[in-house]
Design an enzyme around this catalytic site. Structure first.
Site, PDB file in Angstrom:
ATOM      1  N   GLY A   5     -96.099 154.097  78.026  1.00  8.20           N
ATOM      2  CA  GLY A   5     -97.158 155.178  77.975  1.00  8.20           C
ATOM      3  C   GLY A   5     -97.202 155.852  79.086  1.00  8.20           C
ATOM      4  N   PRO A  13     -90.113 159.190  74.747  1.00  3.62           N
ATOM      5  CA  PRO A  13     -91.088 158.653  73.673  1.00  3.62           C
ATOM      6  C   PRO A  13     -91.294 157.099  74.108  1.00  3.62           C
ATOM      7  CG  PRO A  13     -88.687 159.078  72.801  1.00  3.62           C
ATOM      8  CD  PRO A  13     -89.006 159.655  74.317  1.00  3.62           C
ATOM      9  N   ASP A  14     -92.506 156.507  73.573  1.00  2.00           N
ATOM     10  CA  ASP A  14     -92.651 155.034  74.086  1.00  2.00           C
ATOM     11  C   ASP A  14     -92.120 154.601  72.896  1.00  2.00           C
ATOM     12  OD1 ASP A  14     -94.606 155.336  71.871  1.00  2.00           O
ATOM     13  OD2 ASP A  14     -96.444 154.895  72.932  1.00  2.00           O
ATOM     14  N   PHE A  15     -92.297 153.035  72.568  1.00  2.35           N
ATOM     15  CA  PHE A  15     -91.632 152.289  71.475  1.00  2.35           C
ATOM     16  C   PHE A  15     -92.270 152.387  70.289  1.00  2.35           C
ATOM     17  CE2 PHE A  15     -90.011 151.192  75.624  1.00  2.35           C
ATOM     18  CZ  PHE A  15     -88.502 151.008  75.344  1.00  2.35           C
ATOM     19  N   ARG A  16     -93.770 151.965  70.119  1.00  2.68           N
ATOM     20  CA  ARG A  16     -94.513 151.567  69.172  1.00  2.68           C
ATOM     21  C   ARG A  16     -95.418 152.507  68.631  1.00  2.68           C
ATOM     22  NH1 ARG A  16     -93.094 147.118  72.496  1.00  2.68           N
ATOM     23  NH2 ARG A  16     -92.139 145.728  71.450  1.00  2.68           N
ATOM     24  N   ASN A  87     -90.535 149.760  82.469  1.00  2.00           N
ATOM     25  CA  ASN A  87     -90.018 151.071  81.881  1.00  2.00           C
ATOM     26  C   ASN A  87     -88.608 150.568  82.449  1.00  2.00           C
ATOM     27  OD1 ASN A  87     -92.198 151.665  80.430  1.00  2.00           O
ATOM     28  ND2 ASN A  87     -92.673 153.175  82.001  1.00  2.00           N
ATOM     29  N   ASP A  89     -86.850 153.624  82.504  1.00  2.00           N
ATOM     30  CA  ASP A  89     -86.258 155.081  82.889  1.00  2.00           C
ATOM     31  C   ASP A  89     -86.280 155.487  84.399  1.00  2.00           C
ATOM     32  OD1 ASP A  89     -89.000 155.347  83.848  1.00  2.00           O
ATOM     33  OD2 ASP A  89     -89.744 155.875  81.804  1.00  2.00           O
ATOM     34  N   HIS A 106     -88.061 144.744  83.186  1.00  2.00           N
ATOM     35  CA  HIS A 106     -86.926 144.821  82.076  1.00  2.00           C
ATOM     36  C   HIS A 106     -85.487 145.242  82.527  1.00  2.00           C
ATOM     37  CE1 HIS A 106     -90.506 144.449  78.833  1.00  2.00           C
ATOM     38  NE2 HIS A 106     -90.237 143.220  79.515  1.00  2.00           N
TER      39      HIS A 106
HETATM   40  P1  OAD Z   1     -95.185 150.409  73.774  1.00  2.00           P
HETATM   41  O1  OAD Z   1     -94.726 151.624  72.915  1.00  2.00           O
HETATM   42  O2  OAD Z   1     -95.466 149.049  72.879  1.00  2.00           O
HETATM   43  O3  OAD Z   1     -96.789 150.674  74.031  1.00  2.00           O
HETATM   44  C1  OAD Z   1     -96.887 152.148  74.767  1.00  2.00           C
HETATM   45  C2  OAD Z   1     -98.240 151.993  74.729  1.00  2.00           C
HETATM   46  O4  OAD Z   1     -98.804 153.227  75.560  1.00  2.00           O
HETATM   47  C3  OAD Z   1     -99.185 152.269  73.355  1.00  2.00           C
HETATM   48  O5  OAD Z   1    -100.369 151.439  73.536  1.00  2.00           O
HETATM   49  C4  OAD Z   1     -99.803 153.616  73.181  1.00  2.00           C
HETATM   50  O6  OAD Z   1    -100.705 154.199  72.512  1.00  2.00           O
HETATM   51  C5  OAD Z   1     -99.911 154.029  74.586  1.00  2.00           C
HETATM   52  N1  OAD Z   1     -99.563 155.394  74.982  1.00  2.00           N
HETATM   53  C6  OAD Z   1     -98.583 155.999  74.847  1.00  2.00           C
HETATM   54  N2  OAD Z   1     -98.538 157.435  75.280  1.00  2.00           N
HETATM   55  C7  OAD Z   1     -99.775 157.459  75.962  1.00  2.00           C
HETATM   56  C8  OAD Z   1    -100.656 158.479  76.398  1.00  2.00           C
HETATM   57  N3  OAD Z   1    -100.137 159.673  76.614  1.00  2.00           N
HETATM   58  N4  OAD Z   1    -101.951 158.241  76.713  1.00  2.00           N
HETATM   59  C9  OAD Z   1    -102.353 156.919  76.534  1.00  2.00           C
HETATM   60  N5  OAD Z   1    -101.702 155.885  76.098  1.00  2.00           N
HETATM   61  C10 OAD Z   1    -100.491 156.085  75.634  1.00  2.00           C
HETATM   62  O7  OAD Z   1     -94.507 150.313  75.337  1.00  2.00           O
HETATM   63  P2  OAD Z   1     -94.374 148.965  76.212  1.00  2.00           P
HETATM   64  O8  OAD Z   1     -95.893 148.381  76.040  1.00  2.00           O
HETATM   65  O9  OAD Z   1     -93.799 149.574  77.617  1.00  2.00           O
HETATM   66  O10 OAD Z   1     -88.198 146.872  75.918  1.00  2.00           O
HETATM   67  O11 OAD Z   1     -93.510 148.159  75.496  1.00  2.00           O
HETATM   68  C11 OAD Z   1     -92.760 146.947  76.182  1.00  2.00           C
HETATM   69  C12 OAD Z   1     -91.396 146.784  75.787  1.00  2.00           C
HETATM   70  O12 OAD Z   1     -91.014 146.934  74.431  1.00  2.00           O
HETATM   71  C13 OAD Z   1     -90.565 147.809  76.583  1.00  2.00           C
HETATM   72  O13 OAD Z   1     -90.202 147.536  77.774  1.00  2.00           O
HETATM   73  C14 OAD Z   1     -89.339 147.647  75.529  1.00  2.00           C
HETATM   74  C15 OAD Z   1     -89.842 147.408  74.303  1.00  2.00           C
HETATM   75  O14 OAD Z   1     -88.978 146.315  73.680  1.00  2.00           O
HETATM   76  C16 OAD Z   1     -87.082 147.130  76.670  1.00  2.00           C
HETATM   77  O15 OAD Z   1     -87.089 148.421  77.036  1.00  2.00           O
HETATM   78  C17 OAD Z   1     -85.949 146.052  77.175  1.00  2.00           C
END
Ligand code: OAD
Ligand code: ZN
Length: 252
Positions: A5, A13-16, A87, A89, A106
């Site tokens: 995030g 892009p994030d993941f979830r 992250n 990146d 990671h």
């Molecule tokens: P997630 O995609 O699971 O979570 C990202 C979080 O950030 C979510 O709660 C979103 O709502 C929030 N978010 C995104 N953009 C935002 C914004 N502009 N403002 C506020 N909140 C925002 O990502 P991670 O928690 O990093 O593994 O995921 C953990 C791991 O899962 C990653 O490291 C990855 C993946 O499997 C590897 O890369 C090996």
């Protein structure tokens, strides 16, 4: 503690996240399920999706954003004990936070290892191949060379163990832009002393902030840039942060 995030404001892009997240946009890669992109068994059968993602992430030269520079400012002020990031990146490094202050839980693209003979190599060796959609191969045994990104089921880097000393020493825990869904990283949020305030700045209420809140928890829900800018304002650092960003942007 930070996650994907904090890099969405840089355009990654994030993941979830339901529509914009990487896991919902992987159809083109022909994966049985999204997380397979970070699984060794799938990778050994088809490494292409992972390298397509690597190319997208690393060769597009994304830039750090205001959140990375806020963390850098914490470091410049001698206030950052350690930055634990999920992250891959590399934007924390690009923002100028020294490697000694970072735990890239990671892994990163800075180094790589042959999946067959385990020969280590500098991460940069793979990019000439990845850039032209070729799978990087080991010069010794021709096995596929995998960047040292931690896949599901793999051990985290040695440096991750520093949490045993760091977390009990912290007097404030910032948690920014993560769903706290992936272990063992997520559980670090429970590793500070119970008297220590934890501040979550995130779109959603996540992890122990939802199911096991502590009395000193503080939550700022909504856009992470907005939340961090608000904190910076309360600290009276707005101008200083702008100067830092300008100085770093001029360097590029
Ligand atoms: P997630 O995609 O699971 O979570 C990202 C979080 O950030 C979510 O709660 C979103 O709502 C929030 N978010 C995104 N953009 C935002 C914004 N502009 N403002 C506020 N909140 C925002 O990502 P991670 O928690 O990093 O593994 O995921 C953990 C791991 O899962 C990653 O490291 C990855 C993946 O499997 C590897 O890369 C090996
Ligand atoms: Zn090899």
């Amino acid at each position: 503690m930070v996650g994907a995030g904090i890099s969405t404001p840089s355009g990654i892009p994030d993941f979830r996240s339901p529509r914009s997240g990487l896991y919902s946009s992987l159809q083109q890669y022909d994966l049985p399920y999204p997380e397979a992109i970070f699984e060794l068994t799938f990778f050994s059968h088809n490494p292409k999706p992972f390298f397509t993602l690597a190319k997208e992430l690393y060769l597009r030269s994304y830039r750090p954003n205001v959140i990375h520079y806020f963390l850098r400012l914490l470091h410049d002020k001698g206030l950052l004990l350690r930055l634990y990031t999920q992250n891959i990146d590399g934007l924390e490094r690009v923002s100028g936070i020294p490697a000694s202050k970072l735990v890239e839980a990671h892994g990163s693209f800075a180094s790589a290892t042959c999946t067959v003979c385990r020969r280590p190599s500098p991460g940069k060796d793979i990019w000439a191949d990845v850039a032209v959609d070729r799978i990087p191969r080991c010069p010794v045994c021709t096995g596929v060379v995998k960047p040292d990104i931690v896949f599901f089921g793999e051990a985290l880097p040695q440096r991750f163990l520093m949490h045993v000393v760091d977390f009990p020493m912290a007097d404030l825990l910032l948690i920014l832009g993560t769903s706290l869904e992936v272990e063992p990283f997520a559980s670090l949020s429970e590793a500070v002393q119970s008297s220590v305030p934890r501040l979550l700045i995130n779109r959603d209420l996540v992890g122990p902030f939802a199911w096991h809140p502590r009395s000193r928890d503080v939550v700022q829900l909504g856009d992470v840039v907005h939340g961090v800018e608000r904190l910076v304002e309360l600290l009276g650092w707005t101008e200083e942060l702008q100067d830092l960003i300008q100085q770093e942007t001029e360097k590029v």
